[in-house]
Design a protein around this motif. Structure first.
Motif, PDB file in Angstrom:
ATOM      1  N   HIS A  27      -1.032 -71.498 -37.875  1.00  0.00           N
ATOM      2  CA  HIS A  27      -1.531 -70.977 -36.597  1.00  0.00           C
ATOM      3  C   HIS A  27      -0.349 -70.874 -35.646  1.00  0.00           C
ATOM      4  CE1 HIS A  27      -4.104 -70.300 -33.124  1.00  0.00           C
ATOM      5  NE2 HIS A  27      -3.423 -71.225 -32.494  1.00  0.00           N
ATOM      6  N   LYS A  28      -0.315 -69.802 -34.840  1.00  0.00           N
ATOM      7  CA  LYS A  28       0.779 -69.604 -33.888  1.00  0.00           C
ATOM      8  C   LYS A  28       0.203 -69.347 -32.510  1.00  0.00           C
ATOM      9  CE  LYS A  28       4.911 -68.485 -32.285  1.00  0.00           C
ATOM     10  NZ  LYS A  28       4.754 -68.786 -30.888  1.00  0.00           N
ATOM     11  N   CYS A  33       2.899 -74.131 -32.550  1.00  0.00           N
ATOM     12  CA  CYS A  33       2.351 -73.664 -33.814  1.00  0.00           C
ATOM     13  C   CYS A  33       1.757 -74.867 -34.529  1.00  0.00           C
ATOM     14  CB  CYS A  33       3.412 -72.972 -34.669  1.00  0.00           C
ATOM     15  SG  CYS A  33       4.694 -74.048 -35.329  1.00  0.00           S
ATOM     16  N   ARG A  43       0.902 -80.447 -35.038  1.00  0.00           N
ATOM     17  CA  ARG A  43       1.066 -79.516 -33.921  1.00  0.00           C
ATOM     18  C   ARG A  43       2.515 -79.578 -33.482  1.00  0.00           C
ATOM     19  NH1 ARG A  43      -1.625 -81.001 -28.822  1.00  0.00           N
ATOM     20  NH2 ARG A  43      -0.554 -79.631 -27.414  1.00  0.00           N
ATOM     21  N   VAL A  54       2.229 -66.341 -38.698  1.00  0.00           N
ATOM     22  CA  VAL A  54       1.408 -67.135 -39.598  1.00  0.00           C
ATOM     23  C   VAL A  54       1.855 -66.830 -41.016  1.00  0.00           C
ATOM     24  CG1 VAL A  54      -0.944 -67.453 -40.467  1.00  0.00           C
ATOM     25  CG2 VAL A  54      -0.536 -67.274 -38.008  1.00  0.00           C
ATOM     26  N   LEU A 106      -6.195 -76.010 -42.395  1.00  0.00           N
ATOM     27  CA  LEU A 106      -6.951 -74.788 -42.636  1.00  0.00           C
ATOM     28  C   LEU A 106      -8.259 -75.146 -43.333  1.00  0.00           C
ATOM     29  CD1 LEU A 106      -6.506 -71.770 -42.148  1.00  0.00           C
ATOM     30  CD2 LEU A 106      -5.530 -71.630 -44.441  1.00  0.00           C
ATOM     31  N   LYS A 139      -8.809 -64.393 -31.787  1.00  0.00           N
ATOM     32  CA  LYS A 139      -7.989 -63.416 -31.073  1.00  0.00           C
ATOM     33  C   LYS A 139      -8.599 -62.047 -31.271  1.00  0.00           C
ATOM     34  CE  LYS A 139      -3.610 -65.801 -31.292  1.00  0.00           C
ATOM     35  NZ  LYS A 139      -2.247 -65.781 -31.791  1.00  0.00           N
ATOM     36  N   GLY A 158     -10.449 -71.109 -40.495  1.00  0.00           N
ATOM     37  CA  GLY A 158      -9.492 -71.254 -39.407  1.00  0.00           C
ATOM     38  C   GLY A 158      -8.900 -72.641 -39.366  1.00  0.00           C
ATOM     39  N   VAL A 159      -8.219 -72.928 -38.259  1.00  0.00           N
ATOM     40  CA  VAL A 159      -7.557 -74.219 -38.088  1.00  0.00           C
ATOM     41  C   VAL A 159      -8.457 -75.135 -37.270  1.00  0.00           C
ATOM     42  CG1 VAL A 159      -5.552 -75.409 -37.132  1.00  0.00           C
ATOM     43  CG2 VAL A 159      -5.277 -73.176 -38.231  1.00  0.00           C
ATOM     44  N   SER A 161      -8.774 -77.752 -34.847  1.00  0.00           N
ATOM     45  CA  SER A 161      -7.870 -78.346 -33.858  1.00  0.00           C
ATOM     46  C   SER A 161      -8.622 -79.351 -32.995  1.00  0.00           C
ATOM     47  CB  SER A 161      -7.185 -77.264 -33.020  1.00  0.00           C
ATOM     48  OG  SER A 161      -8.126 -76.357 -32.513  1.00  0.00           O
ATOM     49  N   GLU A 176      -9.720 -72.781 -34.329  1.00  0.00           N
ATOM     50  CA  GLU A 176      -9.023 -71.520 -34.065  1.00  0.00           C
ATOM     51  C   GLU A 176      -8.770 -70.779 -35.361  1.00  0.00           C
ATOM     52  OE1 GLU A 176      -6.073 -71.656 -30.959  1.00  0.00           O
ATOM     53  OE2 GLU A 176      -6.410 -73.795 -30.820  1.00  0.00           O
TER      54      GLU A 176
END
Length: 176
Positions: A27-28, A33, A43, A54, A106, A139, A158-159, A161, A176
């Motif tokens: 993830h960016k 990132c 992180r 990515v 992920l 996004k 996704g990530v 977080s 995310e």
């Protein structure tokens, strides 16, 4: 160093001791990132603007910190060493979203849509899996698609977080 080694207490370690980690960007963000080092997510707060993508393989050197949200590498300098396809996401349950082993990794989860909103250049889904409510930040890419109707069942990758700050409702966890 391996990211998982940093999760263990070291009485000899200094707060001002830099460490070097290597892994893949999953993830960016603007100045950060998420680096996946094997099965451990970190992180990385980047000290200078970097043109990371990515999938990039990187080496990051910075100061480690263990926050509520997991392992963080602060004031990091990064160097790209290659690019690979992302690893396969791990299928998780709602309870797994709180498991520290899945933080900054992920993951894939199935959830029920509670709401769909747009905030600046992002789309935010409020979701429910089991008894757990969480947010998914997407996004916007290309044309704006139709909203996802509340009650729809979606499959997300996704990530995770967990523990990120800045949420209006602290009972919601980000994804995310």
């Amino acid at each position: 160093d391996k990211a998982s080694d940093l999760l263990h207490f070291d009485a000899e370690a200094s707060f001002f001791q830099r460490v070097k980690l290597a892994g893949q960007v999953i993830h960016k963000g603007i100045d950060e990132c998420i680096l996946l080092d094997g099965q451990t997510g970190v992180r990385v707060l980047i000290s200078e603007a970097e043109a990371l993508r990515v999938g990039d393989m990187i080496e990051a050197v910075g100061f480690p910190d263990l926050e509520n949200s997991g392992l963080v590498l602060q004031v990091a300098r990064v160097r790209t060493t290659g690019h690979l396809p992302l690893p396969k996401a791990v299928k998780v349950s709602a309870a797994d979203l709180l498991n520290v082993n899945y933080n900054a990794t992920l993951v894939e989860i199935q959830a029920l849509v509670i709401s769909d909103a747009r905030q600046l250049d992002r789309r935010v889904l409020e979701l429910q899996a089991g008894q757990r409510h969480f947010l998914a930040t997407l996004k916007e890419q290309g044309e704006i698609e139709e909203s996802v109707l509340p009650g729809s069942l979606v499959q997300l990758t996704g990530v995770n977080s967990r523990g990120r700050s800045g949420l209006a409702n602290e009972n919601l966890e980000p994804f995310e």
